[in-house]
Design an enzyme around this catalytic site. Structure first.
Site, PDB file in Angstrom:
ATOM      1  N   LYS A  36      16.207  30.038  28.510  1.00 21.05           N
ATOM      2  CA  LYS A  36      16.530  28.969  29.460  1.00 21.05           C
ATOM      3  C   LYS A  36      16.727  29.534  30.863  1.00 21.05           C
ATOM      4  CE  LYS A  36      20.032  27.017  31.226  1.00 21.05           C
ATOM      5  NZ  LYS A  36      19.553  26.583  32.558  1.00 21.05           N
ATOM      6  N   GLY A  52      24.909  35.856  33.825  1.00 23.40           N
ATOM      7  CA  GLY A  52      25.430  34.796  34.685  1.00 23.40           C
ATOM      8  C   GLY A  52      26.868  35.089  35.044  1.00 23.40           C
ATOM      9  N   SER A  53      27.624  34.036  35.276  1.00 19.63           N
ATOM     10  CA  SER A  53      28.982  34.217  35.767  1.00 19.63           C
ATOM     11  C   SER A  53      29.940  34.586  34.629  1.00 19.63           C
ATOM     12  CB  SER A  53      29.458  32.932  36.436  1.00 19.63           C
ATOM     13  OG  SER A  53      29.436  31.889  35.490  1.00 19.63           O
ATOM     14  N   THR A  54      31.031  35.226  35.004  1.00 15.40           N
ATOM     15  CA  THR A  54      32.049  35.599  34.020  1.00 15.40           C
ATOM     16  C   THR A  54      32.651  34.344  33.382  1.00 15.40           C
ATOM     17  OG1 THR A  54      32.483  37.683  35.119  1.00 15.40           O
ATOM     18  CG2 THR A  54      34.250  36.821  33.745  1.00 15.40           C
ATOM     19  N   GLY A  92      30.283  33.165  30.792  1.00 14.44           N
ATOM     20  CA  GLY A  92      30.280  34.213  29.754  1.00 14.44           C
ATOM     21  C   GLY A  92      31.449  34.051  28.800  1.00 14.44           C
ATOM     22  N   GLU A  98      25.926  39.884  30.465  1.00 15.71           N
ATOM     23  CA  GLU A  98      25.844  40.594  31.755  1.00 15.71           C
ATOM     24  C   GLU A  98      26.434  39.658  32.794  1.00 15.71           C
ATOM     25  OE1 GLU A  98      24.677  43.600  32.138  1.00 15.71           O
ATOM     26  OE2 GLU A  98      23.327  43.966  30.450  1.00 15.71           O
ATOM     27  N   CYS A 146      24.447  40.650  41.315  1.00 15.15           N
ATOM     28  CA  CYS A 146      25.682  40.912  40.573  1.00 15.15           C
ATOM     29  C   CYS A 146      26.260  42.261  40.927  1.00 15.15           C
ATOM     30  CB  CYS A 146      25.390  40.846  39.083  1.00 15.15           C
ATOM     31  SG  CYS A 146      23.981  41.860  38.634  1.00 15.15           S
ATOM     32  N   GLU A 171      34.263  37.593  43.257  1.00 14.05           N
ATOM     33  CA  GLU A 171      32.839  37.685  43.567  1.00 14.05           C
ATOM     34  C   GLU A 171      32.440  36.522  44.478  1.00 14.05           C
ATOM     35  OE1 GLU A 171      30.030  36.859  40.379  1.00 14.05           O
ATOM     36  OE2 GLU A 171      28.939  38.656  40.965  1.00 14.05           O
TER      37      GLU A 171
END
Ligand code: NAP
Ligand code: MG
Length: 486
Positions: free
Chosen positions: A191, A243-245, A248, A265, A299, A396
């Protein structure tokens, strides 16, 4: 009339726009499901835009739960009937074929990437697309050599991989995900991000043209709900997410207790550390590349600068000078250094941090460059006098914003560098190898660059510590998350 000269007047280049006439972007794209492009079950679609012009580029099918279910079933069928039983050397041949076809269509891929995502054409042309091809070449070579990758252990593929990628390196992230999965004998449902679906769909065309058996790779465009449906589908064996934490963590929660394995990641807040013996001009160029490359939508962007006190004034003066010569604007111009911010939402986030940083007491510095009227833009930004407790130092931002702090001793620099929730990457600038080894051992970061920054190669592993995630992509290590050890 008085005319104020600035660097951009003095060093002005004539416009050098890349031609987009050769690129065919279809008016509508379907989902790539079981070897064919088809509408979503619901008939739903969404538009993708060029963030530099706000112009609509195409309309793309929106995959819902029933499409996810069909794609996972197609991938399972392909795993059982064609891809897993196939001799590994033949799987390798398909991957080599994809790599060559990406190279053949590289100009088209670069233009589509820049139009859809806003990154400068010189980056998509010189970095994203060649590296994507290189990943397929690299993993093609492993397909029939897995017994050498894991010499003492028998390995089998996991089955169906559900893969979810972000918008900052759309084709490259698709390559990072698909190439090792296929090399190990798995099939895939991928995706792409809602903001940048086009190059993944062009990759689907390549996969179709390369003659891969139906269902080996399925590409489902949609949004976060499509991603969630994929993660939660009982038919997948492995989740690979970049993607983002925040997302995640959601994913990790939702697969807890299931048979599914995962690699995540996630975000980063890398420190670039300049010691007082560093070659300063080279370091300044590296800092600029580290944070302003791809508008800071990276990132592993070097979003914090830690500079030793004795050289801080000189480094900051050089950085300010260099900022004046960066070209911000049309991503399709071959001379552009900083392109468009990927979306209105991301620009809002970045602008929120620009305001916050000043409220927190850091001092903002931006060059005076003009910006195009349409589209989403952010001037390259320095925050001086930032401190460790500032949110602009801890969080971030994912934009062209550099927080600058100074330090006295190497120990202090290490403590500051490690003092965020993240641990993806770091950079060191010094003349002495011994200092490099001292720092790299003690920095809690998955990648540490020394006297360079943002260098990537398919043969070397990449991944995080702490809230930057777990698992490694790239290199020999990148095979491991796609096999079961019997
Ligand atoms: P994001 O919001 O986490 O989105 C990443 C992907 O996940 C997108 O495809 C997104 O779909 C999808 N998604 C959203 N919600 C989901 C859910 N609940 N379940 C499953 N999938 C879901 O991140 P982003 O803002 O696009 O990307 C920026 C982030 O990626 C940054 O934090 C950056 O550091 C990180 N990143 C990390 C690496 C690395 O290798 N460590 C590399 C690149 C980027 P939609 O976008 O379509 O909604
Ligand atoms: Mg777009």
């Amino acid at each position: 009339m008085e005319h104020k000269l600035n660097y951009n007047d003095l060093w002005a280049y004539a416009p050098a726009p890349e031609d987009s006439g050769h690129v065919n972007i279809r008016d509508r794209y379907g989902l790539f499901l079981n070897g064919r492009f088809q509408d979503a079950d619901s008939g739903k679609t969404f538009e993708t835009h060029n963030p530099a012009t706000e112009v609509r580029l195409s309309e793309v099918a929106f995959a819902g739960e029933t499409d996810v279910d069909a794609a996972v079933k197609a991938a399972r069928n392909a795993f059982d009937k064609s891809w897993n039983p196939m001799p590994p050397a033949d799987r390798g041949k398909y991957l080599f074929r994809i790599a060559r076809m990406i190279q053949e269509r590289s100009r088209e891929f670069a233009v589509a990437e820049t139009l859809d995502g806003g990154k400068p054409i010189k980056e998509s042309r010189d970095i994203d697309i060649p590296l994507a091809a290189a990943h397929f070449f690299y993993y093609a070579g492993w397909a029939d050599k897995l017994e050498h990758a894991f010499p003492t252990r028998a390995v089998t593929p996991m089955g169906v991989a559900g893969q979810i990628i972000p918008w900052n390196f759309p084709l490259l992230m698709a390559a990072w995900k698909i190439a090792p999965a296929l090399a190990c004998g798995n099939t895939v449902v991928l995706k792409p991000a809602e903001a940048t679906p086009l190059t993944a769909l062009k990759l689907a065309e390549v996969i179709q043209d390369a003659g891969l058996p139906d269902g080996v790779v399925n590409i489902l465009t949609g949004d976060g709900s499509t991603g969630a449906a994929l993660v939660n589908h009982p038919g997948i064996d492995k989740v690979a997410f970049t993607g983002s934490t925040a997302v995640g963590k959601l994913i990790q929660n939702s697969i807890a207790g299931s048979h599914k394995k995962a690699t995540l990641e996630l975000g980063g807040k890398a420190a670039n550390i300049i010691l007082d013996d560093a070659p300063l001009n080279q370091a300044v160029e590296g800092i600029i590349n580290g944070i302003f490359f791809n508008q800071g939508h990276v990132c592993c962007a070097g979003s914090r600068l830690l500079v030793q006190e004795g050289v801080a004034d000189e480094v900051i003066a050089k950085l300010k000078d260099r900022l004046e010569t960066l070209r911000v604007g049309d991503p399709m111009d071959k001379n552009t250094d900083i392109g468009a911010i990927n979306s209105r939402e991301q620009l809002n986030t970045i602008e929120g941090y620009l305001k916050l940083g000043q409220e927190e007491g850091a001092q903002i510095h931006q060059p005076e460059c003009s910006l195009p009227e349409k589209g989403y833009w952010c001037r390259p930004t320095l925050f001086l006098n930032a401190t460790q407790s500032h949110r602009i130092v801890q969080e971030e931002i994912f934009g062209p914003v550099l927080a600058i702090q100074t330090f006295r001793s190497v120990d202090e620099a290490i403590e500051m560098a490690n003092n965020t929730p993240y641990g993806l990457s770091a950079g060191i600038w010094t003349d002495k190898g011994s200092r490099i080894f001292n720092l790299t051992r003690r920095l809690r970061a998955g990648v540490v660059w020394a006297n360079t920054y943002n260098q990537f190669d398919p043969t070397s592993p990449f991944g995080g510590y702490k809230e930057s995630g777990f698992g490694r992509e790239g290199g020999l290590h990148g095979l491991e998350p796609y096999v079961n050890f019997d």
